[in-house]
Design an enzyme around this catalytic site. Structure first.
Site, mmCIF file in Angstrom:
data_model
loop_
_atom_site.group_PDB
_atom_site.id
_atom_site.type_symbol
_atom_site.label_atom_id
_atom_site.label_comp_id
_atom_site.label_asym_id
_atom_site.label_seq_id
_atom_site.Cartn_x
_atom_site.Cartn_y
_atom_site.Cartn_z
ATOM 1 N N CYS A 24 22.662 40.879 19.222
ATOM 2 C CA CYS A 24 23.220 41.212 17.913
ATOM 3 C C CYS A 24 24.190 40.107 17.526
ATOM 4 C CB CYS A 24 23.898 42.582 17.933
ATOM 5 S SG CYS A 24 25.315 42.653 19.026
ATOM 6 N N HIS A 627 49.905 38.947 54.179
ATOM 7 C CA HIS A 627 50.728 38.182 53.240
ATOM 8 C C HIS A 627 52.161 38.212 53.753
ATOM 9 C CE1 HIS A 627 52.631 36.790 49.561
ATOM 10 N NE2 HIS A 627 51.426 36.494 49.074
#
Length: 708
Positions: A24, A627
């Site tokens: 479209c 971490h």
């Protein structure tokens, strides 16, 4: 874009998984054999993709924006697409029917029919509306009076340029609708063009045709009827016909007619006519193909289609379409006249919900019908409040993405905002941003209400043509001041609401930060020697990677990565970890002098150059991320002494890094160290240990295998 095309094709399962492929104005539209193979995050990560929209059944839409045509062409030109076998239309339809359930199949087919009838016309409608915007600017600065009784020849010619699109719009819609229903599109076009010829229009000239009579309607327009044939001889031969009457819905008792009359109208711009005519034509056309021999179908199928459908369209469908359009328009006009403020608020509020579903096409068709019948439309003014609220919300997202240095969202929002402000196209904003972050909707609706309220208090805004509501088309609306103030209020309100309250939930903000952190952690590079940090010990190049034991391959436990105090992951200050966006796990507040060790047997998959984070894939397949501290990437390696590099094999308890915790604290950063499982979807329950003191080697996370 060639990489984009190939990545999209791979993401949807390749050409063998595609049964039908089209596009479209902004989206690639797929019908797939199996849409479950698509990973939405993978699709949205492709360069050039603004968003992905799964639909019912196995339909899928991928939002590209203004470059959709080129991406569509490039996908079709890929060698694998050219060699792949395309499914027939009958196969596609059969698959669609098989996937549909109950009434939804009819509803979906109806709105898809409307969408595909209008969708290819968006570029020409946009082009014509910009010509009108150009004329409106010239009129507003006093260069020319476009409404004068006598206009210059050049203006007459320019008017023919934009009117060509709107006047012959019914023929264009008929062409697309016929293609949608798989009949010869030129047959449907010819039927509509028969109503637009000078011959048909000339029947309204009472001075040329004695059978034509005209009268003024209550709306001030002229209504003409011509008598095609008299039935008096038939009534004289069969007097009993004079005694026959019947009842018609909405009309009442009707006696047998004395003549065959044709209600005349100017069908230029009347889009309801082809939308109602083409389905009937499709029934007749396909029926004729069943009974007419194939060697003469080329001649007689169009011939009999014309003989049947052209009169039905002129005598029944055309007048009925105008009646429907006038009725719907009259109802909305009544609401606009009696409660203009309510009307001006309702229209922009419903559009954000209609557009994603494709349900806005009936209102767009009604706008065109209003212009064709009365010369102006009152719906597009309030509709502009929705569009500019949409663009204002996108501007708010752009502001936040610049502030947060979110490159991906900044690119998406800037492209969507440009398409909206200058093209009046909302789909890139809607599909690329708003439907992905539902928190935007209530913020955007505030802008819709404020903009609609301003337009309603100002008495509404009208336009004499169908336009895309953008910055360039503001001069097309009357009064310009009311409309301009309304859309500005909608834009500013939505912008401020998003900028002040954010468009993301707490979890989405945490996820965004987590993705950025994961991207940083995912950088694979050998850390450069730091003046303040010794270089990591080099791995023995010649040593072969040792094999893991059967016990290690079956072990789904993780040990503490350091000595200290075990705390719940939810208590970590960083929302990326506390919200679980990176995965479930634990966190440790380190003891003095603690070293960071491997929590399992495995292979180092990530060794960040600054030494502050490590990823390990365990022998049993668990992906672990450690971490060290919060925001410690900003230390640029200071205080960290790495002992491993990417690709190293480690055993449970092996030292990953030594850390000077005082350096971290003195820099003002938190030493809390999370350890999370990043591939949780591959396993069952992941159970962290209870908070409390913890030592190296102590089990802190237990992972269960995924149930079959």
């Amino acid at each position: 874009m060639s990489n984009t095309a190939q990545e999209i094709l791979d993401a949807v399962g390749g050409p063998d998984n595609i049964t039908h492929f089209t596009h479209c104005a902004t989206r690639l539209r797929f019908e797939l054999r199996d849409a479950s193979v698509i990973d939405k995050d993978t699709v949205e990560a492709i360069d050039g993709v603004l968003g992905a929209v799964p639909q019912s059944g196995d339909r899928y839409q991928i939002v590209i924006g203004g470059a959709v045509q080129s991406v569509f062409d490039e996908i079709n030109n890929l060698p694998s697409m050219k060699s792949g076998a395309a499914a027939s239309n009958d196969d596609v339809k059969a698959a669609a029917r098989a996937k549909a359930r109950g009434k939804n199949a009819i509803v979906d087919a109806f709105f898809e029919y409307l969408s595909d009838s209008f969708r290819p016309l968006l570029p020409v409608l946009l082009g014509a509306s910009l010509i009108l915007a150009f004329l409106a600017v010239l009129d507003s600065v006093g260069f020319v009076d476009t409404r004068a009784d006598t206009i210059p020849a050049w203006l007459g010619y320019v008017n023919s340029m934009w009117r060509a699109v709107f006047y012959f719009l019914p023929a264009m819609v008929a062409y697309n609708a016929s293609k949608k229903l798989n009949i010869d599109p030129w047959v449907g076009t010819a039927v509509i063009l028969s109503l637009l010829t000078p011959n048909f229009i000339g029947l309204s000239n009472a001075s040329s045709f004695a059978e034509t009579t005209c009268e003024q309607t209550a709306l001030g327009t002229q209504q003409c009827v011509t008598q095609i044939a008299s039935l008096e001889p038939l009534l004289s031969a069969f007097p009993i016909l004079n005694k026959i009457d019947f009842w018609l819905p909405l009309i009442g008792r009707v006696t047998f007619p004395h003549s065959i009359s044709l209600q005349l109208a100017d069908y230029g711009g009347q889009v309801f006519v082809p939308l109602l005519m083409v389905p009937l034509l499709a029934l007749v056309y396909k029926g004729l193909k069943q009974i007419i021999p194939s060697n003469v179908q080329m001649v007689f199928v169009p011939f009999f289609s014309f003989i049947v459908i052209m009169p039905i369209t002129a005598f029944l469908i055309g007048p009925l379409s105008i009646w429907i359009g006038n009725g719907l328009g009259g109802g909305l006009a009544w609401l606009n006249g009696h409660a203009p403020i309510v009307f001006a608020i309702i229209i922009p509020i419903i559009y954000p919900f209609l557009v994603p579903l494709g349900l806005h096409w009936p209102l767009n068709a009604l706008q065109l019908a209003n212009i064709a019948s009365t010369g102006s439309d009152f719906i597009q003014g309030p509709m502009g409040a929705w569009n500019f609220a949409c663009f204002g919300a996108t501007a708010g997202v752009l502001f936040l993405s610049i502030r947060d240095r979110d490159t991906d969202m900044r690119q998406t929002a800037s492209g969507a905002l440009a398409a909206g402000l200058f093209g009046g196209i909302s789909e890139p904003s809607l599909y690329g941003i708003h439907l992905r972050f539902k928190r935007i909707y209530p913020l955007m609706l505030t802008g819709c209400v404020v903009g609609g309220l301003v337009i309603g208090i100002g008495g509404g805004a009208t336009t004499n043509t169908f336009v895309f509501t953008s910055l360039l088309t503001i001069p097309v609306f009357t009064p310009k001041a009311v409309y301009g103030l309304g859309v500005a209020a909608a834009f500013i309100t939505a912008f401020l609401m998003v900028a002040l309250f954010d468009y993301r939930t707490k979890e989405q903000k945490a996820e965004a930060r987590a993705k950025k952190e994961a991207a940083k952690v995912g950088v694979s590079a050998t850390p450069a020697p730091d003046a303040l940090a010794p270089a990591p010990a080099p791995a023995a190049e010649a040593a072969p990677a040792p094999a893991f034991s059967d016990e290690a391959k079956a072990d789904l436990t993780l040990s503490a990565p350091m000595e200290g105090e075990l705390i719940a992951l939810s208590d970590v200050a960083d929302e990326a970890f506390s919200a679980g966006a990176l995965g479930p796990g634990i966190a440790v507040s380190p003891a003095a002098g603690a070293v960071v060790v491997a929590p399992c047997d495995g292979k180092v998959s990530v060794a960040f150059p600054t030494g502050h984070a490590y990823g390990i894939k365990s022998a049993s397949g668990v992906q672990v991320l450690i971490h060290i501290g919060m925001d410690t990437v900003k230390l640029e390696g200071k205080g960290f002494t790495p002992h491993v590099a990417k690709g190293d094999v480690v055993r449970r308890g092996d030292v990953l890094a030594e850390v000077d915790w005082d350096v971290i604290r003195e820099a003002g950063y938190d030493t809390i160290t999370p350890m999370v499982v990043t591939n949780k979807k591959k396993f069952g329950a992941i159970t962290p240990a209870a908070p409390g003191p913890v030592t190296i080697g102590q089990t802190v996370v237990t992972v269960a295998p995924k149930e079959a």
